[in-house]
Design a protein around this motif. Structure first.
Motif, PDB file in Angstrom:
ATOM      1  N   LEU A 119       0.834  -1.199   0.000  1.00  0.00           N
ATOM      2  CA  LEU A 119       0.000   0.000   0.000  1.00  0.00           C
ATOM      3  C   LEU A 119       0.871   1.253   0.000  1.00  0.00           C
ATOM      4  N   GLY A 120       1.871   1.259   0.867  1.00  0.00           N
ATOM      5  CA  GLY A 120       2.741   2.421   0.981  1.00  0.00           C
ATOM      6  C   GLY A 120       3.399   2.773  -0.337  1.00  0.00           C
ATOM      7  N   PHE A 121       3.740   1.734  -1.114  1.00  0.00           N
ATOM      8  CA  PHE A 121       4.344   1.990  -2.413  1.00  0.00           C
ATOM      9  C   PHE A 121       3.343   2.552  -3.401  1.00  0.00           C
ATOM     10  N   SER A 122       2.119   2.006  -3.349  1.00  0.00           N
ATOM     11  CA  SER A 122       1.252   2.247  -4.499  1.00  0.00           C
ATOM     12  C   SER A 122       0.368   3.484  -4.366  1.00  0.00           C
ATOM     13  N   VAL A 123       0.097   3.962  -3.150  1.00  0.00           N
ATOM     14  CA  VAL A 123      -0.753   5.151  -3.038  1.00  0.00           C
ATOM     15  C   VAL A 123       0.107   6.397  -3.258  1.00  0.00           C
ATOM     16  N   PRO A 124      -0.297   7.302  -4.187  1.00  0.00           N
ATOM     17  CA  PRO A 124       0.517   8.488  -4.468  1.00  0.00           C
ATOM     18  C   PRO A 124       0.617   9.406  -3.246  1.00  0.00           C
ATOM     19  N   VAL A 125       1.733  10.119  -3.170  1.00  0.00           N
ATOM     20  CA  VAL A 125       2.014  10.969  -2.013  1.00  0.00           C
ATOM     21  C   VAL A 125       0.907  11.995  -1.792  1.00  0.00           C
ATOM     22  N   PHE A 126       0.436  12.638  -2.879  1.00  0.00           N
ATOM     23  CA  PHE A 126      -0.524  13.730  -2.653  1.00  0.00           C
ATOM     24  C   PHE A 126      -1.863  13.198  -2.148  1.00  0.00           C
ATOM     25  N   VAL A 127      -2.200  11.954  -2.550  1.00  0.00           N
ATOM     26  CA  VAL A 127      -3.445  11.365  -2.056  1.00  0.00           C
ATOM     27  C   VAL A 127      -3.359  11.166  -0.544  1.00  0.00           C
ATOM     28  N   ILE A 128      -2.244  10.566  -0.108  1.00  0.00           N
ATOM     29  CA  ILE A 128      -2.055  10.351   1.331  1.00  0.00           C
ATOM     30  C   ILE A 128      -2.064  11.693   2.053  1.00  0.00           C
ATOM     31  N   GLY A 129      -1.372  12.680   1.476  1.00  0.00           N
ATOM     32  CA  GLY A 129      -1.302  14.012   2.092  1.00  0.00           C
ATOM     33  C   GLY A 129      -2.687  14.592   2.308  1.00  0.00           C
ATOM     34  N   TYR A 130      -3.528  14.567   1.274  1.00  0.00           N
ATOM     35  CA  TYR A 130      -4.863  15.159   1.407  1.00  0.00           C
ATOM     36  C   TYR A 130      -5.736  14.359   2.370  1.00  0.00           C
ATOM     37  N   ILE A 131      -5.559  13.042   2.364  1.00  0.00           N
ATOM     38  CA  ILE A 131      -6.332  12.222   3.327  1.00  0.00           C
ATOM     39  C   ILE A 131      -5.948  12.607   4.759  1.00  0.00           C
ATOM     40  N   PHE A 132      -4.637  12.732   5.001  1.00  0.00           N
ATOM     41  CA  PHE A 132      -4.175  13.127   6.342  1.00  0.00           C
ATOM     42  C   PHE A 132      -4.730  14.493   6.727  1.00  0.00           C
ATOM     43  N   ILE A 133      -4.686  15.445   5.790  1.00  0.00           N
ATOM     44  CA  ILE A 133      -5.205  16.790   6.085  1.00  0.00           C
ATOM     45  C   ILE A 133      -6.680  16.701   6.442  1.00  0.00           C
ATOM     46  N   GLN A 134      -7.423  15.943   5.620  1.00  0.00           N
ATOM     47  CA  GLN A 134      -8.864  15.814   5.846  1.00  0.00           C
ATOM     48  C   GLN A 134      -9.127  15.272   7.259  1.00  0.00           C
ATOM     49  N   ILE A 135      -8.411  14.206   7.632  1.00  0.00           N
ATOM     50  CA  ILE A 135      -8.694  13.570   8.926  1.00  0.00           C
ATOM     51  C   ILE A 135      -8.159  14.394  10.093  1.00  0.00           C
ATOM     52  N   PHE A 136      -6.847  14.679  10.076  1.00  0.00           N
ATOM     53  CA  PHE A 136      -6.215  15.221  11.283  1.00  0.00           C
ATOM     54  C   PHE A 136      -6.333  16.734  11.396  1.00  0.00           C
ATOM     55  N   ALA A 137      -6.415  17.440  10.261  1.00  0.00           N
ATOM     56  CA  ALA A 137      -6.457  18.894  10.340  1.00  0.00           C
ATOM     57  C   ALA A 137      -7.896  19.410  10.254  1.00  0.00           C
ATOM     58  N   ILE A 138      -8.709  18.841   9.380  1.00  0.00           N
ATOM     59  CA  ILE A 138     -10.048  19.395   9.169  1.00  0.00           C
ATOM     60  C   ILE A 138     -11.072  18.757  10.100  1.00  0.00           C
ATOM     61  N   GLU A 139     -11.102  17.406  10.158  1.00  0.00           N
ATOM     62  CA  GLU A 139     -12.083  16.746  11.020  1.00  0.00           C
ATOM     63  C   GLU A 139     -11.687  16.865  12.490  1.00  0.00           C
ATOM     64  N   LEU A 140     -10.494  16.366  12.812  1.00  0.00           N
ATOM     65  CA  LEU A 140     -10.105  16.290  14.228  1.00  0.00           C
ATOM     66  C   LEU A 140      -9.538  17.619  14.746  1.00  0.00           C
ATOM     67  N   ARG A 141      -9.058  18.473  13.849  1.00  0.00           N
ATOM     68  CA  ARG A 141      -8.474  19.774  14.198  1.00  0.00           C
ATOM     69  C   ARG A 141      -7.316  19.651  15.196  1.00  0.00           C
ATOM     70  N   TRP A 142      -6.523  18.597  15.050  1.00  0.00           N
ATOM     71  CA  TRP A 142      -5.363  18.437  15.940  1.00  0.00           C
ATOM     72  C   TRP A 142      -4.214  19.358  15.538  1.00  0.00           C
TER      73      TRP A 142
END
Lengths: 554, 313
Positions: free
Chosen positions: B138-161
């Motif tokens: 998985l780590g190899f195949s998911v593009p960096v920007f996809v992971i980046g936006y997913i992280f932003i969505q979860i940790f910055a926008i939803e959870l606001r950590w």
């Protein structure tokens, strides 16, 4: 021949293996790897476990250590009692406490058995840090240096800080022994501990083990395939075949009056140190002549020049058609360098090499190519010298096709070759892994002979084989030589093998030929001290294994 | 040992000299006149000539090269054609975020990946092993920007950590730095965790089959000591190689992550310079990247000889 004839009936029992069976897990229909082993060793006794590869001797020793490879072998029945504790019932952490403290083990290959990136002193010390946590670091170091002195290592302070690759094979095995004995265990398991060592080093290690055993009263379980070693060191001998102990007896009785057919067969296959009768020389027609050859391995790099290593110097030898010349010597004597130079796998620094009348020492790679078919080689390890992805027929036809023979002719010749080496013609379509070690070595010989060479170089070609297979392959080489009139250059460290196959023998030491003459003379009336020391170091040299008696000098 | 290290360091000089020569020729031989770009479309011939003179473009090629090298050795990388500021100052301002991010990423990757690989090898063919391998694919195949936006969505926008984007200098606001750097580091780390865990596992599997591992067990040494003291150090050379090249790749390849997280690092500086054809900046960036690769390789080679006493070139 002086056998050990000590009596241990009064000594306490150290190890008692009862009805031990080991099998592959979840595969009840496959025959067990060990089938009902019974074995007792008393304090101070040396019990030898002998047998050919696959007989289960190493599995037995690993089972006692609790080190069977996880998932691929499990104990299915029986007990392994050490001082009345059944080791099989211990938890992993209790078993760890038994290792090194009460049972220790030394292994075959002292190079690979030591961690290459740790100082050897630290590796011995680790035994103490693991089991004797209360010791201060100063006391620990003192004990390590003490045991290193006990195994007769020189300059213990310096060797303490050395890495394994900086030590010789014998020194490494001494480190292993020191590591095993530092906590004075009651039982020492030695799994082929001298097989990878030179014969003179082997003698030293064997007497070291005996000396330490005497001093500490250790029981020793000694695993080996070498009957000579057995004759030297064993009190009792257990013969293994197909996972069973087929016969056990005190050493002298086993060697004089073997009861079982298998034991007789095993003993009869041990090659004799007495050279075979000389064969009448055929025409004095030399197919290989080497004159004053020298090989220096250059050292230093791009800018730095250092004096090179002299691997061989002043080598003169010749072989006539249909004759076998042996080169014997210990590791580092230059015997393999000479073989590689003759084959031009490495380039000799100076001297002449004539094969079938052509001077090849100085030919360019390109000019050499048409002459390559005149000399072929068989290597030591048949598991690695055949391409595992190629069928046998492809391996046998590649060479002839390179030299312009049509594929059809090469293929029919490959069939003949298979019969020549005693394998069925229809095995041509198979792959190397489908054959046993001995069969693979036959294929390797067929591959070499396929080129119709004048000279066949056999570099330790039977050293990796069991004695019974060894005898067959030696016979095969003799047979092929008779049929094809080939000259064989036979490189070996094993004087017994040399005595059985060579017409003439070259003895090498540190790159120099120290003795050269007919095998019968060199091996029975050696003139050079080094040759004499080699023969004297050969274990069991006074015993005629095949005839179950002392060697009788005619 | 010291002799070896000094020889290796001296060996860097010819490599860097060749890199400098190639960079120099690259820009002199590409079509287009730097003076014309600098002067713009409306420049007269006289203006062009004046600019050429001031840039030294009329000198013979070898003289230009030696002048340029002399400037380089004095730490002068030239002046940006666009912003007219000193290139070494531009890079100096931008390189800190990139280096900080790369170091943090590598630390996170190593701390996660090495234990994962070791345990996967130790429990070969167990569910832990399969789990690590699946994660690695998985780590190899998911593009960096996809992971980046997913992280932003979860940790910055939803959870606001943590904040969504941006960068804070660790010397001024350490907490702020970690808050803003954690998501980009984790994002970048996924692929390196995958890579290093895989390499660690493969290398450990090989080492665990060695005789000296059996010897260690025969000594009664505990399993964790067997794994980390005996096996890992022997397995370390290929792992170090991956970590080293990974670090060098990170420095030169952070463009996407810096864009996603709006970090003022050298990745964005390079992109901007290329889009604007700012030759002195491009030239300096190529030199810098090559220099980082050479330096990292040097460090890896030296680390080999520290890990394994048998290695002496």
């Amino acid at each position: 021949m002086q056998f050990k004839s000590r009596n241990f009936d009064r000594a306490e029992t150290i190890l008692d293996i009862c009805n031990l069976s080991v099998c592959l897990p979840d595969q009840p229909d496959i025959a067990p790897v060990l089938d009902g082993i019974n074995l007792t060793i008393r304090a101070g006794e040396t019990a030898c476990l002998v047998g050919e590869s696959g007989s289960g001797k190493s599995v037995t020793s690993l089972a006692v250590m609790g080190l069977l490879p996880k998932g691929s072998l499990t104990v299915s029945a029986g007990e392994i009692r050490l001082d009345d504790t059944d080791l099989l019932t211990l938890s992993p952490s209790d078993m760890r406490k038994v290792r090194a403290r009460r049972i220790a083990m030394i292994f075959q290959e002292p190079m690979t058995a030591l961690n290459p990136v740790m100082r050897v002193g630290e590796q011995i010390e680790e035994v103490l840090t693991t089991h004797e946590k209360a010791l201060s670091s100063k006391v620990r170091r003192g004990r390590v240096l003490d045991i290193m002195a006990q195994v007769h290592l020189p300059e213990v302070e310096r060797i303490y800080g050395s890495y394994p690759h900086q030590l010789s094979g014998g020194q490494r095995q001494r480190i292993m022994i020191a590591m095993a004995l530092v906590l004075e265990p009651k039982l020492l398991i030695a799994d082929e501990p001298t097989t990878a060592l030179d014969v003179t080093t082997q003698g030293q290690i064997l007497s070291l083990i005996a000396e330490l055993q005497e001093r500490h009263g250790t029981a020793v379980l000694f695993v080996t395939h070498d009957m000579g070693v057995v004759a030297e060191i064993a009190d009792t001998v257990h013969v293994m075949q197909y996972g069973c102990i087929v016969e056990h007896a005190p050493v002298e009785r086993l060697l004089r009056q073997p009861q079982e057919e298998y034991t007789r067969k095993l003993l009869s296959a041990v090659p004799s140190l007495v050279p075979r009768p000389t064969r009448p020389a055929m025409l004095d027609d030399n197919v290989l002549e080497v004159r004053n050859m020298e090989k220096v391995y250059a050292q230093g790099g791009f800018l730095v020049r250092k004096a090179g290593t002299l691997a061989a110097t002043g080598v003169d030898l010749s072989i006539a058609r249909g004759r076998t010349l042996g080169i014997v010597g210990e590791s580092g004597s230059g015997k393999s360098t000479v073989a590689r130079c003759i084959l031009r796998l490495v380039d000799p620094t100076s001297g002449e090499i004539r094969v079938a009348g052509t001077e090849i020492a100085r030919l360019s790679r390109r000019a050499l190519r048409p002459h390559r078919k005149h000399f072929q080689i068989v290597f030591q390890d048949p598991f690695r010298s055949l391409n595992p992805r190629w069928t046998v027929s492809r391996s046998l036809t590649e060479g002839p096709v390179n030299f312009g023979i049509t594929r059809r002719d090469a293929l029919s010749r490959a069939g003949e070759l298979m019969e020549l080496v005693g394998l069925p013609r229809d095995a041509l379509a198979r792959y190397p892994h489908q054959f046993s070690g001995g069969q693979r070595q036959r294929i390797a010989i067929a591959r070499a002979v396929a080129m119709r060479p004048d000279v066949l170089v056999a570099d330790e070609a039977v050293s990796a084989l069991d004695v019974s297979v060894q005898a067959q392959v030696i016979e095969l080489l003799d047979d092929i030589q008779e049929k094809l009139g080939i000259a064989i250059l036979f490189i070996t460290h094993d004087l017994r093998v040399a005595a059985q196959i060579c017409d003439d023998v070259v003895v090498m030491q540190r790159g120099v030929v120290v003795e050269y003459g007919p095998a019968g003379e060199v091996l029975s009336q050696p003139r050079h001290d080094y040759t004499r020391s080699l023969i004297e170091a050969a274990p069991g040299r006074l015993w005629d294994f095949a005839n179950f008696r002392e060697i009788r000098t005619a | 040992m010291f002799g070896y290290i000094i020889r290796r360091i001296l060996g860097v000089i010819p490599v860097m000299a060749i890199v400098a020569l190639v960079v120099f020729l690259l820009l002199r031989l590409t079509p287009g006149d730097p003076a014309a770009i600098l002067a713009g479309d409306s420049a007269t011939a006289a203006q062009l000539e004046r600019i050429r003179e001031s840039l030294g473009l009329n000198d013979p090629l070898h003289l230009q090269f030696f002048n340029w090298i002399r400037q380089l050795l004095q730490g002068d990388l030239g002046t940006s054609l666009i912003s007219n500021t000193d290139v070494s100052q531009m890079i100096g301002r931008r390189i800190n975020p990139t280096i900080n991010l790369a170091v943090m990423t590598i630390i996170i990757s190593v701390l996660m990946a090495v234990p994962m690989g070791v345990i996967a090898a130790w429990r070969h063919r167990s569910w832990i092993d399969y789990g690590v391998m699946t994660f690695s694919v998985l780590g190899f195949s998911v593009p960096v920007f996809v992971i980046g936006y997913i992280f932003i969505q979860i940790f910055a926008i939803e959870l606001r950590w943590v904040p969504v984007q941006g960068y804070a200098h660790p010397t001024q606001d350490l907490m702020g730095f970690f808050q803003r750097a954690i998501l980009p580091s984790l994002t970048l780390a996924t692929i390196y965790v995958a890579l290093i865990a895989r390499m660690t596992r493969a290398s450990m599997l090989e080492v665990l089959g060695e005789d000296y591992i059996r010897t260690a067990r025969a000594k009664g040494v505990r399993e964790n000591v067997v794994l980390f003291r005996h096996a890992l150090r022997n397995a370390a050379v290929p792992i170090m190689t991956i970590i080293g090249t990974g670090f060098a790749l990170l420095i030169s390849g952070v463009v996407v992550t810096e864009s996603v997280f709006n970090i003022p690092g050298i990745g964005r500086l390079t992109v901007d310079a290329i889009l604007a054809r700012d030759y002195p900046v491009i030239q300096a960036m190529i030199l810098l990247t090559a220099g980082i690769y050479v330096l990292v390789n040097l460090l890896i080679d030296i680390s080999y000889s520290l890990i394994d006493p048998r290695i002496r070139y």
